[in-house]
Scaffold this motif. Structure first.
Motif, PDB file in Angstrom:
ATOM      1  N   ALA A  81       2.115   0.360  23.495  1.00 52.44           N
ATOM      2  CA  ALA A  81       1.032  -0.523  23.926  1.00 52.44           C
ATOM      3  C   ALA A  81       1.585  -1.812  24.521  1.00 52.44           C
ATOM      4  N   ALA A  82       2.604  -2.373  23.874  1.00 51.21           N
ATOM      5  CA  ALA A  82       3.200  -3.608  24.387  1.00 51.21           C
ATOM      6  C   ALA A  82       3.857  -3.377  25.749  1.00 51.21           C
ATOM      7  N   VAL A  85       1.133  -3.343  28.310  1.00 51.28           N
ATOM      8  CA  VAL A  85       0.651  -4.712  28.520  1.00 51.28           C
ATOM      9  C   VAL A  85       1.619  -5.485  29.418  1.00 51.28           C
ATOM     10  N   SER A  86       2.909  -5.299  29.175  1.00 50.44           N
ATOM     11  CA  SER A  86       3.909  -5.988  30.005  1.00 50.44           C
ATOM     12  C   SER A  86       3.771  -5.582  31.467  1.00 50.44           C
ATOM     13  N   GLY A  88       1.116  -4.380  32.935  1.00 45.03           N
ATOM     14  CA  GLY A  88      -0.150  -4.902  33.441  1.00 45.03           C
ATOM     15  C   GLY A  88      -0.077  -6.371  33.791  1.00 45.03           C
ATOM     16  N   LEU A  89       0.585  -7.148  32.937  1.00 39.79           N
ATOM     17  CA  LEU A  89       0.738  -8.575  33.236  1.00 39.79           C
ATOM     18  C   LEU A  89       1.576  -8.788  34.494  1.00 39.79           C
ATOM     19  N   ALA A 147       4.745 -11.358  31.133  1.00 38.01           N
ATOM     20  CA  ALA A 147       5.173  -9.966  31.320  1.00 38.01           C
ATOM     21  C   ALA A 147       6.659  -9.806  31.020  1.00 38.01           C
ATOM     22  N   VAL A 150       7.240 -10.107  27.077  1.00 34.74           N
ATOM     23  CA  VAL A 150       6.759  -8.934  26.340  1.00 34.74           C
ATOM     24  C   VAL A 150       7.653  -7.723  26.613  1.00 34.74           C
ATOM     25  N   GLY A 178       7.626  -3.467  33.500  1.00 31.47           N
ATOM     26  CA  GLY A 178       7.028  -4.771  33.223  1.00 31.47           C
ATOM     27  C   GLY A 178       8.015  -5.903  33.418  1.00 31.47           C
TER      28      GLY A 178
END
Length: 204
Positions: A81-82, A85-86, A88-89, A147, A150, A178
């Motif tokens: 998940a992290a 997220v990275s 995506g950021l 990003a 993370v 990311g």
């Protein structure tokens, strides 16, 4: 008289022999059910022992299995998940976000309100457009930095986890994506904020 006595003796012996034979047969007949009961009991006892042994093996096997009831989640879920997220950021840092749009519009409004109509063209351009673009670059740089941080945390997480549990390949790939997007976004944000690229046009 002698013959009769012999016959009677023979009859008596025959009867006695027959009686003894019947007695032996009766004894064997009585003992056979007991032997069958004993064998059945032994078989049931062995089956019960085998069942208990199998239950013990199953219990030992289940002790090494991580279950949700034991309070342990599926390994790698948080790291995956992290990593997503990275990535995506990193994408947001390059494509923009509503936060950057609102911040830039607000800076434009502030520049219009704070600049008089008699101000020079260069000042008006800087206050109305230059500051708004710099704000957009600043917000994008913050997303890129997030990003990057993370993604790096995800990549170094296995070094602080349980040994012998390698990180999934897809998690590493997404985390590296990311990090890469974060580095690119951060470089572009710094270059724009310092007017190295896409600077204000000359008003002279």
């Amino acid at each position: 008289m002698g013959t009769k006595t012999v016959d009677e003796a023979v009859d008596a012996n025959g009867t006695e022999a027959k009686s003894d034979e019947e007695t032996v047969n009766a004894t064997k007949t009585d003992e056979a059910p007991d032997a069958e009961v004993e064998e059945t009991g032994n078989a049931e006892a062995e089956d019960a022992e085998d069942t208990e042994d199998q239950d013990d093996l199953d219990a030992e096997a289940l002790e090494g299995v991580d279950t949700p009831e034991a309070g342990k989640g599926t390994p790698g879920v948080g790291q995956g998940a992290a990593a997503v997220v990275s990535a995506g950021l990193g994408i947001v840092s390059l494509t923009g976000s509503w936060v950057a749009t609102v911040a830039a519009a607000r800076e434009t409004l502030v520049g219009q309100l704070g600049t008089s109509s008699t101000a020079s063209v260069a000042k008006q351009v800087k206050e109305v457009y230059g500051d708004a673009w710099a704000t957009t670059a600043l917000v994008g740089g913050l997303f890129a930095l997030a990003a990057l941080i993370v993604g790096v945390v995800v990549l170094v997480r296995p070094a602080f986890g349980a040994p012998g549990k390698p990180q999934a390949a897809w998690i590493k790939s997404v985390a590296w994506a990311g990090v890469s997007l974060g580095v690119i976004g951060l470089v572009l944000a710094v270059a724009k904020y310092s007017d190295i690229i896409l600077g204000l046009p000359s008003t002279s």
